[in-house]
Enzyme design. Structure first.
Site, PDB file in Angstrom:
ATOM      1  N   SER A   7       0.848  -1.190   0.000  1.00 27.73           N
ATOM      2  CA  SER A   7       0.000   0.000   0.000  1.00 27.73           C
ATOM      3  C   SER A   7       0.886   1.243   0.000  1.00 27.73           C
ATOM      4  O   SER A   7       1.689   1.450   0.915  1.00 27.73           O
ATOM      5  CB  SER A   7      -0.885   0.024   1.249  1.00 27.73           C
ATOM      6  OG  SER A   7      -1.351   1.350   1.448  1.00 27.73           O
ATOM      7  N   HIS A  32      -1.213  -1.488  -4.256  1.00 27.80           N
ATOM      8  CA  HIS A  32      -2.499  -1.239  -3.588  1.00 27.80           C
ATOM      9  C   HIS A  32      -2.621   0.263  -3.344  1.00 27.80           C
ATOM     10  O   HIS A  32      -1.785   0.854  -2.641  1.00 27.80           O
ATOM     11  CB  HIS A  32      -2.556  -2.018  -2.273  1.00 27.80           C
ATOM     12  CG  HIS A  32      -3.857  -1.893  -1.547  1.00 27.80           C
ATOM     13  ND1 HIS A  32      -4.955  -2.681  -1.843  1.00 27.80           N
ATOM     14  CD2 HIS A  32      -4.245  -1.069  -0.538  1.00 27.80           C
ATOM     15  CE1 HIS A  32      -5.961  -2.346  -1.050  1.00 27.80           C
ATOM     16  NE2 HIS A  32      -5.560  -1.368  -0.238  1.00 27.80           N
ATOM     17  N   ASP A  34      -4.834   3.356  -1.921  1.00 25.86           N
ATOM     18  CA  ASP A  34      -5.904   3.663  -0.971  1.00 25.86           C
ATOM     19  C   ASP A  34      -6.455   5.064  -1.195  1.00 25.86           C
ATOM     20  O   ASP A  34      -5.759   6.058  -0.954  1.00 25.86           O
ATOM     21  CB  ASP A  34      -5.358   3.561   0.465  1.00 25.86           C
ATOM     22  CG  ASP A  34      -5.108   2.118   0.860  1.00 25.86           C
ATOM     23  OD1 ASP A  34      -6.058   1.315   0.793  1.00 25.86           O
ATOM     24  OD2 ASP A  34      -3.965   1.795   1.229  1.00 25.86           O
ATOM     25  N   MET A  36      -9.150   7.860  -0.164  1.00 31.50           N
ATOM     26  CA  MET A  36     -10.003   8.254   0.975  1.00 31.50           C
ATOM     27  C   MET A  36     -10.580   9.635   0.729  1.00 31.50           C
ATOM     28  O   MET A  36      -9.870  10.527   0.261  1.00 31.50           O
ATOM     29  CB  MET A  36      -9.179   8.285   2.254  1.00 31.50           C
ATOM     30  CG  MET A  36      -8.464   6.979   2.538  1.00 31.50           C
ATOM     31  SD  MET A  36      -7.473   7.129   4.028  1.00 31.50           S
ATOM     32  CE  MET A  36      -6.663   5.523   4.023  1.00 31.50           C
ATOM     33  N   HIS A  65      -8.417   0.731  -3.936  1.00 34.85           N
ATOM     34  CA  HIS A  65      -9.332   0.525  -2.816  1.00 34.85           C
ATOM     35  C   HIS A  65     -10.045   1.847  -2.540  1.00 34.85           C
ATOM     36  O   HIS A  65      -9.440   2.773  -1.987  1.00 34.85           O
ATOM     37  CB  HIS A  65      -8.499   0.058  -1.608  1.00 34.85           C
ATOM     38  CG  HIS A  65      -9.272  -0.140  -0.351  1.00 34.85           C
ATOM     39  ND1 HIS A  65      -8.656  -0.338   0.869  1.00 34.85           N
ATOM     40  CD2 HIS A  65     -10.606  -0.178  -0.096  1.00 34.85           C
ATOM     41  CE1 HIS A  65      -9.570  -0.490   1.808  1.00 34.85           C
ATOM     42  NE2 HIS A  65     -10.770  -0.389   1.251  1.00 34.85           N
ATOM     43  N   MET A  67     -12.244   4.055  -0.570  1.00 33.46           N
ATOM     44  CA  MET A  67     -12.897   4.304   0.722  1.00 33.46           C
ATOM     45  C   MET A  67     -13.644   5.618   0.594  1.00 33.46           C
ATOM     46  O   MET A  67     -13.281   6.633   1.226  1.00 33.46           O
ATOM     47  CB  MET A  67     -11.840   4.342   1.831  1.00 33.46           C
ATOM     48  CG  MET A  67     -11.309   2.958   2.182  1.00 33.46           C
ATOM     49  SD  MET A  67      -9.750   3.019   3.093  1.00 33.46           S
ATOM     50  CE  MET A  67      -8.617   3.084   1.729  1.00 33.46           C
ATOM     51  N   MET A 136     -11.095  -6.036   5.519  1.00 31.14           N
ATOM     52  CA  MET A 136     -10.357  -5.053   6.328  1.00 31.14           C
ATOM     53  C   MET A 136     -10.036  -5.652   7.693  1.00 31.14           C
ATOM     54  O   MET A 136     -10.932  -6.115   8.409  1.00 31.14           O
ATOM     55  CB  MET A 136     -11.182  -3.776   6.506  1.00 31.14           C
ATOM     56  CG  MET A 136     -11.352  -2.928   5.255  1.00 31.14           C
ATOM     57  SD  MET A 136      -9.800  -2.425   4.477  1.00 31.14           S
ATOM     58  CE  MET A 136      -8.957  -1.612   5.835  1.00 31.14           C
ATOM     59  N   GLY A 141      -8.890   3.975   7.069  1.00 33.20           N
ATOM     60  CA  GLY A 141      -8.639   5.402   7.216  1.00 33.20           C
ATOM     61  C   GLY A 141      -7.183   5.740   7.461  1.00 33.20           C
ATOM     62  O   GLY A 141      -6.730   6.811   7.099  1.00 33.20           O
ATOM     63  N   PHE A 142      -6.461   4.796   8.035  1.00 34.59           N
ATOM     64  CA  PHE A 142      -5.074   5.094   8.419  1.00 34.59           C
ATOM     65  C   PHE A 142      -4.192   3.864   8.233  1.00 34.59           C
ATOM     66  O   PHE A 142      -4.642   2.736   8.446  1.00 34.59           O
ATOM     67  CB  PHE A 142      -5.011   5.538   9.892  1.00 34.59           C
ATOM     68  CG  PHE A 142      -5.890   6.730  10.163  1.00 34.59           C
ATOM     69  CD1 PHE A 142      -5.413   8.019   9.953  1.00 34.59           C
ATOM     70  CD2 PHE A 142      -7.205   6.554  10.579  1.00 34.59           C
ATOM     71  CE1 PHE A 142      -6.231   9.116  10.161  1.00 34.59           C
ATOM     72  CE2 PHE A 142      -8.038   7.652  10.796  1.00 34.59           C
ATOM     73  CZ  PHE A 142      -7.551   8.936  10.592  1.00 34.59           C
ATOM     74  N   GLY A 143      -2.936   4.119   7.877  1.00 30.48           N
ATOM     75  CA  GLY A 143      -1.945   3.052   7.845  1.00 30.48           C
ATOM     76  C   GLY A 143      -1.354   2.863   9.228  1.00 30.48           C
ATOM     77  O   GLY A 143      -1.602   3.651  10.143  1.00 30.48           O
ATOM     78  N   GLY A 144      -0.611   1.802   9.402  1.00 30.50           N
ATOM     79  CA  GLY A 144       0.155   1.606  10.635  1.00 30.50           C
ATOM     80  C   GLY A 144      -0.645   1.208  11.858  1.00 30.50           C
ATOM     81  O   GLY A 144      -0.188   1.387  12.984  1.00 30.50           O
ATOM     82  N   ASP A 174      -6.312  -6.669   4.511  1.00 26.36           N
ATOM     83  CA  ASP A 174      -5.812  -5.299   4.426  1.00 26.36           C
ATOM     84  C   ASP A 174      -5.776  -4.634   5.795  1.00 26.36           C
ATOM     85  O   ASP A 174      -6.812  -4.309   6.361  1.00 26.36           O
ATOM     86  CB  ASP A 174      -6.730  -4.509   3.473  1.00 26.36           C
ATOM     87  CG  ASP A 174      -6.194  -3.128   3.153  1.00 26.36           C
ATOM     88  OD1 ASP A 174      -5.108  -2.779   3.628  1.00 26.36           O
ATOM     89  OD2 ASP A 174      -6.901  -2.391   2.437  1.00 26.36           O
ATOM     90  N   GLY A 175      -4.548  -4.433   6.311  1.00 25.12           N
ATOM     91  CA  GLY A 175      -4.369  -3.685   7.553  1.00 25.12           C
ATOM     92  C   GLY A 175      -3.611  -4.454   8.608  1.00 25.12           C
ATOM     93  O   GLY A 175      -4.017  -5.552   8.998  1.00 25.12           O
ATOM     94  N   GLY A 176      -2.489  -3.907   9.028  1.00 23.86           N
ATOM     95  CA  GLY A 176      -1.732  -4.503  10.127  1.00 23.86           C
ATOM     96  C   GLY A 176      -1.021  -5.799   9.783  1.00 23.86           C
ATOM     97  O   GLY A 176      -0.655  -6.568  10.675  1.00 23.86           O
ATOM     98  N   GLY A 196       1.423  -1.873   4.181  1.00 23.71           N
ATOM     99  CA  GLY A 196       1.916  -0.517   3.982  1.00 23.71           C
ATOM    100  C   GLY A 196       3.052  -0.186   4.917  1.00 23.71           C
ATOM    101  O   GLY A 196       4.229  -0.190   4.539  1.00 23.71           O
TER     102      GLY A 196
HETATM  103  C1  DX5 Z   1      -6.269   1.435   5.588  1.00 18.74           C
HETATM  104  C2  DX5 Z   1      -5.864   1.020   4.200  1.00 18.74           C
HETATM  105  C3  DX5 Z   1      -4.770   0.017   4.152  1.00 18.74           C
HETATM  106  C4  DX5 Z   1      -3.538   0.447   4.847  1.00 18.74           C
HETATM  107  C5  DX5 Z   1      -2.694  -0.743   5.139  1.00 18.74           C
HETATM  108  O1  DX5 Z   1      -7.351   2.262   5.527  1.00 18.74           O
HETATM  109  O2  DX5 Z   1      -6.952   0.451   3.508  1.00 18.74           O
HETATM  110  O3  DX5 Z   1      -4.501  -0.375   2.814  1.00 18.74           O
HETATM  111  O4  DX5 Z   1      -2.808   1.404   4.151  1.00 18.74           O
HETATM  112  O5  DX5 Z   1      -1.585  -0.263   5.757  1.00 18.74           O
HETATM  113  P1  DX5 Z   1      -0.845  -0.964   6.988  1.00 18.74           P
HETATM  114  O6  DX5 Z   1      -0.165  -2.159   6.408  1.00 18.74           O
HETATM  115  O7  DX5 Z   1       0.088   0.108   7.403  1.00 18.74           O
HETATM  116  O8  DX5 Z   1      -1.876  -1.323   8.007  1.00 18.74           O
HETATM  117 ZN    ZN Z   2      -6.473  -0.562   1.481  1.00 19.34          ZN
END
Ligand code: DX5
Ligand code: ZN
Length: 222
Positions: A7, A32, A34, A36, A65, A67, A136, A141-144, A174-176, A196
């Protein structure tokens, strides 16, 4: 072996060209992206011109993706920008079937993204129409953010349903996702891993992608 989809949300936007070159040389399978809108999710990322610029920098598939609310207004623009796969959120689409038909009629693969609290059974009446489920594993909404472990149950349920009905639908998580939990996620039934933060905060992002690829290389689905 899982499909790895980095991502770009955690990339260095000032050096996006370099980040794309790194991904092109890496074992990453897809990009990927994202998107938003500050309405469906409490954050704003980047939009159509950035996707078009990335398109010029890679031949790898662009997995977009969305959102966003009212995705039908923008799907064609994302196609023109170079999207190969578009996922829309089940929670943002009261007429989901129509959204899916629109994406497919433009010649793209269609995915449905589903939030951590939404029951996986909500997907059952659309599974026969789609190419991918974006499961998900954090609140979008946020990475990390931290992987929500309850997602594993949802992945297992969906895997069973897809196999039972003999459907051709990829499960994307997707996520974490990190090299520490990737194997378990794939063993539980995932086909595609989005990552990401773990990639772009690593000292050697290319090596981190190889790590993700390697830990899933021999992961057998249970
Ligand atoms: C969150 C995104 C994800 C995110 C994944 O809203 O859809 O794609 O960027 O990032 P990490 O791997 O940092 O959780
Ligand atoms: Zn995503």
């Amino acid at each position: 072996m899982a499909i790895i989809a980095p991502s770009l949300l955690s990339a260095n936007f000032l050096q996006l060209g370099d980040e794309c070159r790194m991904l092109n040389e890496s074992e990453a399978d897809w990009y990927h992206l994202d998107i938003m809108d500050g309405r469906f999710v409490p954050n704003i990322s980047y939009g159509i011109p950035v996707v078009a610029a990335i398109r010029k920098a890679t031949k790898k598939p662009l997995d977009v993706h969305l959102m966003i609310v009212e995705p039908e207004k923008y799907v064609e623009a994302f196609k023109k920008a170079g999207a190969d796969i578009i996922s829309v959120h089940i929670e943002a689409c009261p007429h989901l079937h129509r959204n899916i038909q629109q994406i497919k009629s433009l010649g793209m693969k269609a995915g449905v993204a589903i939030n951590p609290h939404t029951p996986v059974e909500m997907l059952y009446d659309i599974l026969g129409e789609i190419d991918l489920v974006n499961m998900m594993s954090v609140n979008p909404g946020f990475g990390g953010q931290q992987f929500i472990t309850h997602t594993l149950k949802k992945i297992a349920t969906l895997r069973e349903k897809i196999d039972h009905d003999n459907l051709n639908v990829l499960i994307e998580v997707d996520g974490g996702v990190t090299p520490g939990n990737a194997e378990e996620i794939v063993q539980t039934g995932a086909d595609v891993l989005v990552a990401g933060n773990t990639i772009f905060s690593a000292k050697d992002p290319k090596q981190e992608i190889t790590k993700l690829k390697n830990v899933t290389r021999f992961a057998l689905k249970s």
